[in-house]
Write a protein that holds these residues in place. Sequence first.
Motif, mmCIF file in Angstrom:
data_model
loop_
_atom_site.group_PDB
_atom_site.id
_atom_site.type_symbol
_atom_site.label_atom_id
_atom_site.label_comp_id
_atom_site.label_asym_id
_atom_site.label_seq_id
_atom_site.Cartn_x
_atom_site.Cartn_y
_atom_site.Cartn_z
ATOM 1 N N LEU A 75 42.505 33.669 56.434
ATOM 2 C CA LEU A 75 42.411 33.982 55.011
ATOM 3 C C LEU A 75 41.259 34.949 54.748
ATOM 4 N N GLU A 76 40.102 34.653 55.313
ATOM 5 C CA GLU A 76 38.936 35.524 55.144
ATOM 6 C C GLU A 76 39.207 36.916 55.710
ATOM 7 N N TYR A 77 39.844 36.973 56.874
ATOM 8 C CA TYR A 77 40.182 38.262 57.484
ATOM 9 C C TYR A 77 41.100 39.063 56.564
ATOM 10 N N PHE A 78 42.140 38.405 56.035
ATOM 11 C CA PHE A 78 43.118 39.062 55.164
ATOM 12 C C PHE A 78 42.445 39.624 53.910
ATOM 13 N N ILE A 79 41.602 38.824 53.284
ATOM 14 C CA ILE A 79 40.923 39.253 52.052
ATOM 15 C C ILE A 79 39.989 40.427 52.331
ATOM 16 N N ASN A 80 39.241 40.341 53.409
ATOM 17 C CA ASN A 80 38.348 41.444 53.771
ATOM 18 C C ASN A 80 39.141 42.719 54.065
ATOM 19 N N GLU A 81 40.313 42.553 54.658
ATOM 20 C CA GLU A 81 41.169 43.680 54.991
ATOM 21 C C GLU A 81 41.690 44.378 53.728
ATOM 22 N N ILE A 82 42.134 43.614 52.740
ATOM 23 C CA ILE A 82 42.674 44.175 51.489
ATOM 24 C C ILE A 82 41.585 44.839 50.655
ATOM 25 N N THR A 83 40.476 44.139 50.499
ATOM 26 C CA THR A 83 39.440 44.572 49.561
ATOM 27 C C THR A 83 38.377 45.439 50.204
ATOM 28 N N VAL A 84 38.403 45.544 51.518
ATOM 29 C CA VAL A 84 37.380 46.251 52.276
ATOM 30 C C VAL A 84 36.011 45.689 51.907
ATOM 31 N N SER A 85 35.970 44.385 51.750
ATOM 32 C CA SER A 85 34.735 43.687 51.408
ATOM 33 C C SER A 85 34.222 42.972 52.643
ATOM 34 N N LYS A 86 32.954 42.966 52.822
ATOM 35 C CA LYS A 86 32.363 42.272 53.958
ATOM 36 C C LYS A 86 31.374 41.201 53.481
ATOM 37 N N GLY A 87 31.532 40.790 52.221
ATOM 38 C CA GLY A 87 30.611 39.812 51.655
ATOM 39 C C GLY A 87 30.860 38.401 52.151
ATOM 40 N N GLU A 88 29.966 37.519 51.756
ATOM 41 C CA GLU A 88 30.071 36.105 52.104
ATOM 42 C C GLU A 88 31.133 35.449 51.230
ATOM 43 N N ILE A 89 32.036 34.677 51.863
ATOM 44 C CA ILE A 89 33.107 34.012 51.137
ATOM 45 C C ILE A 89 32.765 32.539 50.966
ATOM 46 N N ASN A 90 32.842 32.091 49.717
ATOM 47 C CA ASN A 90 32.590 30.692 49.371
ATOM 48 C C ASN A 90 33.918 30.109 48.886
ATOM 49 N N ILE A 91 34.422 29.077 49.570
ATOM 50 C CA ILE A 91 35.723 28.496 49.244
ATOM 51 C C ILE A 91 35.574 27.042 48.823
ATOM 52 N N LYS A 92 36.296 26.675 47.752
ATOM 53 C CA LYS A 92 36.368 25.296 47.283
ATOM 54 C C LYS A 92 37.839 24.951 47.078
ATOM 55 N N ILE A 93 38.157 23.687 47.217
ATOM 56 C CA ILE A 93 39.515 23.230 46.935
ATOM 57 C C ILE A 93 39.432 22.236 45.788
ATOM 58 N N ASN A 94 40.123 22.562 44.698
ATOM 59 C CA ASN A 94 40.077 21.733 43.499
ATOM 60 C C ASN A 94 41.473 21.232 43.144
ATOM 61 N N LYS A 95 41.474 20.149 42.389
ATOM 62 C CA LYS A 95 42.719 19.542 41.908
ATOM 63 C C LYS A 95 42.655 19.498 40.386
ATOM 64 N N TYR A 96 43.714 19.972 39.737
ATOM 65 C CA TYR A 96 43.782 20.006 38.278
ATOM 66 C C TYR A 96 44.951 19.148 37.806
ATOM 67 N N CYS A 97 44.700 18.355 36.765
ATOM 68 C CA CYS A 97 45.734 17.506 36.174
ATOM 69 C C CYS A 97 45.471 17.388 34.671
ATOM 70 N N TRP A 98 46.221 16.513 34.011
ATOM 71 C CA TRP A 98 46.094 16.323 32.571
ATOM 72 C C TRP A 98 44.626 16.160 32.177
ATOM 73 N N LYS A 99 44.205 16.842 31.145
ATOM 74 C CA LYS A 99 42.871 16.841 30.549
ATOM 75 C C LYS A 99 41.851 17.693 31.305
ATOM 76 N N ASP A 100 42.276 18.432 32.306
ATOM 77 C CA ASP A 100 41.346 19.275 33.053
ATOM 78 C C ASP A 100 41.273 20.681 32.454
ATOM 79 N N TYR A 101 40.144 21.365 32.728
ATOM 80 C CA TYR A 101 39.881 22.679 32.153
ATOM 81 C C TYR A 101 38.612 23.261 32.775
ATOM 82 N N LYS A 102 38.375 24.541 32.525
ATOM 83 C CA LYS A 102 37.089 25.196 32.768
ATOM 84 C C LYS A 102 36.859 26.105 31.573
ATOM 85 N N LEU A 103 35.688 25.986 30.956
ATOM 86 C CA LEU A 103 35.365 26.781 29.780
ATOM 87 C C LEU A 103 34.551 28.019 30.158
#
Length: 183
Positions: A75-103
Amino acid sequence: MINREYLNDKVSTQIKRVYKNSKQRMIKLDNFFDLNYYNELKEKLKKLNFERNKIPDKFSFSELKNNSSIDTEELEYFINEITVSKGEINIKINKYCWKDYKLIHDSENFSGLKFCIFIIPEELWNQNTGGSFVFRSKEDYVFNPSPNSFFIIEKNREMRDFVQYINNKAGKKFFYVIEGKIF
């Protein structure tokens, strides 16, 4: 892991060109993961423990505290390939359900690349339920939860983003999102 079509040299060159030439530097890809991997990932995520994470004036969702069970090298290789970015990648896995949001919140003034991959166990997510990822600047860019879809967007300091409130139409349905930032 990633759909082999997207790893094909000709296709990845086209993706890179579309991303580079788009007005907002963004792209959305459907059927992102290989179907077998996607189905395995859905089952794997169902077995993991997500911890509730809520600050009422900022967000509400569940977060996987240990992401080491997911291989992100390709995944990191693919993203760097598309964007020509060499930055640090920070990945999180979240779960969203009823009553969830981000403001939208002033303290969340991230500038860089942001990507998401939607994993939806039920395969169908009613758009009237909410849960859309919205990026707001001069124009709104809206990414609705869609099974096995990926998007990446270049976010500047003026752009604000949020996750639309998930309403009661969701019932017991939920979705996972692999969310990443590149600094």
